[in-house]
Design an enzyme around this catalytic site. Sequence first.
Site, PDB file in Angstrom:
ATOM      1  N   HIS A 159     -41.776   5.498  16.614  1.00 29.06           N
ATOM      2  CA  HIS A 159     -41.312   6.264  15.605  1.00 29.06           C
ATOM      3  C   HIS A 159     -39.934   6.111  15.243  1.00 29.06           C
ATOM      4  CE1 HIS A 159     -45.111   8.845  15.140  1.00 29.06           C
ATOM      5  NE2 HIS A 159     -45.043   8.729  16.428  1.00 29.06           N
ATOM      6  N   GLU A 165     -45.146   4.649  22.237  1.00 28.74           N
ATOM      7  CA  GLU A 165     -45.465   5.273  20.876  1.00 28.74           C
ATOM      8  C   GLU A 165     -44.580   5.996  20.307  1.00 28.74           C
ATOM      9  OE1 GLU A 165     -49.655   7.223  20.814  1.00 28.74           O
ATOM     10  OE2 GLU A 165     -50.278   5.975  22.411  1.00 28.74           O
ATOM     11  N   LYS A 176     -51.621  11.245  18.089  1.00 31.81           N
ATOM     12  CA  LYS A 176     -50.285  11.820  17.621  1.00 31.81           C
ATOM     13  C   LYS A 176     -50.134  11.629  15.936  1.00 31.81           C
ATOM     14  CE  LYS A 176     -47.377  11.230  21.425  1.00 31.81           C
ATOM     15  NZ  LYS A 176     -46.103  11.576  22.135  1.00 31.81           N
TER      16      LYS A 176
HETATM   17  P1  NAD Z   1     -50.209   5.919  30.229  1.00 34.82           P
HETATM   18  O1  NAD Z   1     -49.716   4.911  29.747  1.00 34.82           O
HETATM   19  O2  NAD Z   1     -49.635   6.844  31.393  1.00 34.82           O
HETATM   20  O3  NAD Z   1     -51.605   5.631  30.787  1.00 34.82           O
HETATM   21  C1  NAD Z   1     -52.640   5.049  29.965  1.00 34.82           C
HETATM   22  C2  NAD Z   1     -54.051   4.744  30.762  1.00 34.82           C
HETATM   23  O4  NAD Z   1     -55.025   4.284  29.935  1.00 34.82           O
HETATM   24  C3  NAD Z   1     -53.983   4.137  31.986  1.00 34.82           C
HETATM   25  O5  NAD Z   1     -54.438   4.232  32.945  1.00 34.82           O
HETATM   26  C4  NAD Z   1     -54.673   2.252  31.381  1.00 34.82           C
HETATM   27  O6  NAD Z   1     -55.104   1.874  32.891  1.00 34.82           O
HETATM   28  C5  NAD Z   1     -55.690   3.025  30.556  1.00 34.82           C
HETATM   29  N1  NAD Z   1     -56.088   2.157  29.630  1.00 34.82           N
HETATM   30  C6  NAD Z   1     -55.444   1.489  28.704  1.00 34.82           C
HETATM   31  N2  NAD Z   1     -56.128   0.656  28.246  1.00 34.82           N
HETATM   32  C7  NAD Z   1     -57.556   1.052  28.409  1.00 34.82           C
HETATM   33  C8  NAD Z   1     -58.944   0.404  28.064  1.00 34.82           C
HETATM   34  N3  NAD Z   1     -58.986  -0.740  27.059  1.00 34.82           N
HETATM   35  N4  NAD Z   1     -59.771   0.830  28.749  1.00 34.82           N
HETATM   36  C9  NAD Z   1     -59.762   1.969  29.689  1.00 34.82           C
HETATM   37  N5  NAD Z   1     -58.371   2.317  29.947  1.00 34.82           N
HETATM   38  C10 NAD Z   1     -57.306   2.018  29.332  1.00 34.82           C
HETATM   39  O7  NAD Z   1     -50.650   6.943  29.173  1.00 34.82           O
HETATM   40  P2  NAD Z   1     -49.997   8.459  28.719  1.00 34.82           P
HETATM   41  O8  NAD Z   1     -48.611   8.298  28.781  1.00 34.82           O
HETATM   42  O9  NAD Z   1     -50.596   9.296  29.787  1.00 34.82           O
HETATM   43  O10 NAD Z   1     -50.443   8.701  27.255  1.00 34.82           O
HETATM   44  C11 NAD Z   1     -51.769   8.922  27.001  1.00 34.82           C
HETATM   45  C12 NAD Z   1     -51.849   9.275  25.199  1.00 34.82           C
HETATM   46  O11 NAD Z   1     -51.518  10.591  25.213  1.00 34.82           O
HETATM   47  C13 NAD Z   1     -50.869   8.500  24.538  1.00 34.82           C
HETATM   48  O12 NAD Z   1     -51.653   7.994  23.326  1.00 34.82           O
HETATM   49  C14 NAD Z   1     -50.047   9.523  24.027  1.00 34.82           C
HETATM   50  O13 NAD Z   1     -49.297   9.305  22.879  1.00 34.82           O
HETATM   51  C15 NAD Z   1     -50.811  10.659  24.147  1.00 34.82           C
HETATM   52  N6  NAD Z   1     -49.860  11.981  24.205  1.00 34.82           N
HETATM   53  C16 NAD Z   1     -50.231  12.974  23.410  1.00 34.82           C
HETATM   54  C17 NAD Z   1     -49.459  14.223  23.344  1.00 34.82           C
HETATM   55  C18 NAD Z   1     -49.603  15.330  22.253  1.00 34.82           C
HETATM   56  O14 NAD Z   1     -49.145  16.228  22.406  1.00 34.82           O
HETATM   57  N7  NAD Z   1     -50.674  15.131  21.501  1.00 34.82           N
HETATM   58  C19 NAD Z   1     -48.229  14.224  24.318  1.00 34.82           C
HETATM   59  C20 NAD Z   1     -48.122  13.034  25.182  1.00 34.82           C
HETATM   60  C21 NAD Z   1     -48.789  11.869  25.017  1.00 34.82           C
END
Ligand code: NAD
Length: 333
Positions: free
Chosen positions: A200, A196, A126
């Site tokens: 902000h 995240e 993002k």
């Molecule tokens: P979450 O916290 O639910 O899950 C994160 C996952 O990553 C977990 O399974 C964790 O075990 C794994 N993880 C963490 N560190 C790791 C590592 N070093 N190696 C391997 N796996 C690892 O996350 P989420 O809420 O699903 O969000 C994921 C990303 O998507 C975030 O960065 C968020 O900002 C982004 N996102 C983007 C949008 C968009 O529209 N662009 C919208 C929503 C979320």
Amino acid sequence: MNTSNNQTISVGVLGFGGLGQAAARVLAPKGEMRWVAAADKKGYVYQPEGLNGDRCISAYQQQGSIGHVEPGGVLSSSSIEELIEVAHTVDGYFLALPNLPNTFMAEVAQKFIATGWRGVLVDAIKRTSAVEQLLAMKDELQAAGITYMSGCGATPGLLTAAAAIAAQSYAEIHSVKITFGVGIANWEAYRATIREDIGHLPEYDVEKAKAMTDAEVEALLDRTNGLLELENMEHADDVMLELAGICPRDRVTVGGIVDTRNAKKPLSTNVRVTGRTFEGKISTHTFTLGDETSMAANVCGPAFGYLKAGVSLHRRGIYGLFTAAEVMPQFVK
Ligand code: NAD
């Protein structure tokens, strides 16, 4: 990259939290993509014939890692590196990982380059500064034979691409205003997204948000009645639209409301693109997402659409760094 079968694209998902699990469910009915690999923080799983989403989700939720899935699961504290080494048939990965710290995604891209892996990577990151780190790696990615699609979620992603299309009616773009509404029943289903977003808020930053304990996040959400109101966010939609030649980045603004206690969206997500036509008329196009579509649907759908587009670029020998504003996603059947 696996070139033996041009019909089915073998896909891996890194990160198995809220978005990673939704990605598994989005992929389940697809004929053109087969989900074969996944990693979370404590382990990974690889099955070239295809993974079972329900079994992976239940192993993650009940045992704490998809490394417990049999067969193919491995518990490891360097799950990403090990998975890249063993999963030879993966054509492309969706990086559903937290970008905490703000350099994490660029570090993951470096890991792929270092192993000599070739294929397609898609992220939904993002922050402007995070996409800029990847932009700086463009030549390295190209030399490595990696086609990296950045900013391919909802915002940045779907809404940025919609803005790029809407801009075509105008001779000059005056403003692009993205306003999102997100409703999730429980913040713990999307911990990284919420952390995240907290980064902000006016008195916070990425480092502060990363360092917060779950209890501190809950205390903050208690004070705001579960709502996060965000404005003038540092969001990569701006750099992506600038690079695509649509408008200078200071004309792009992003804000929204996240309700962490209610699956219903607090407002309808939309992008408003205002400009001047060649006849001198000022007008605004508005693209509004259906309220019934979840954040997961609006992130994972585009991510795999861009993964498919990335695979077609890769098969034509086109590598490097692309954004959602530059390439059309392809619909995955
Ligand atoms: P979450 O916290 O639910 O899950 C994160 C996952 O990553 C977990 O399974 C964790 O075990 C794994 N993880 C963490 N560190 C790791 C590592 N070093 N190696 C391997 N796996 C690892 O996350 P989420 O809420 O699903 O969000 C994921 C990303 O998507 C975030 O960065 C968020 O900002 C982004 N996102 C983007 C949008 C968009 O529209 N662009 C919208 C929503 C979320």
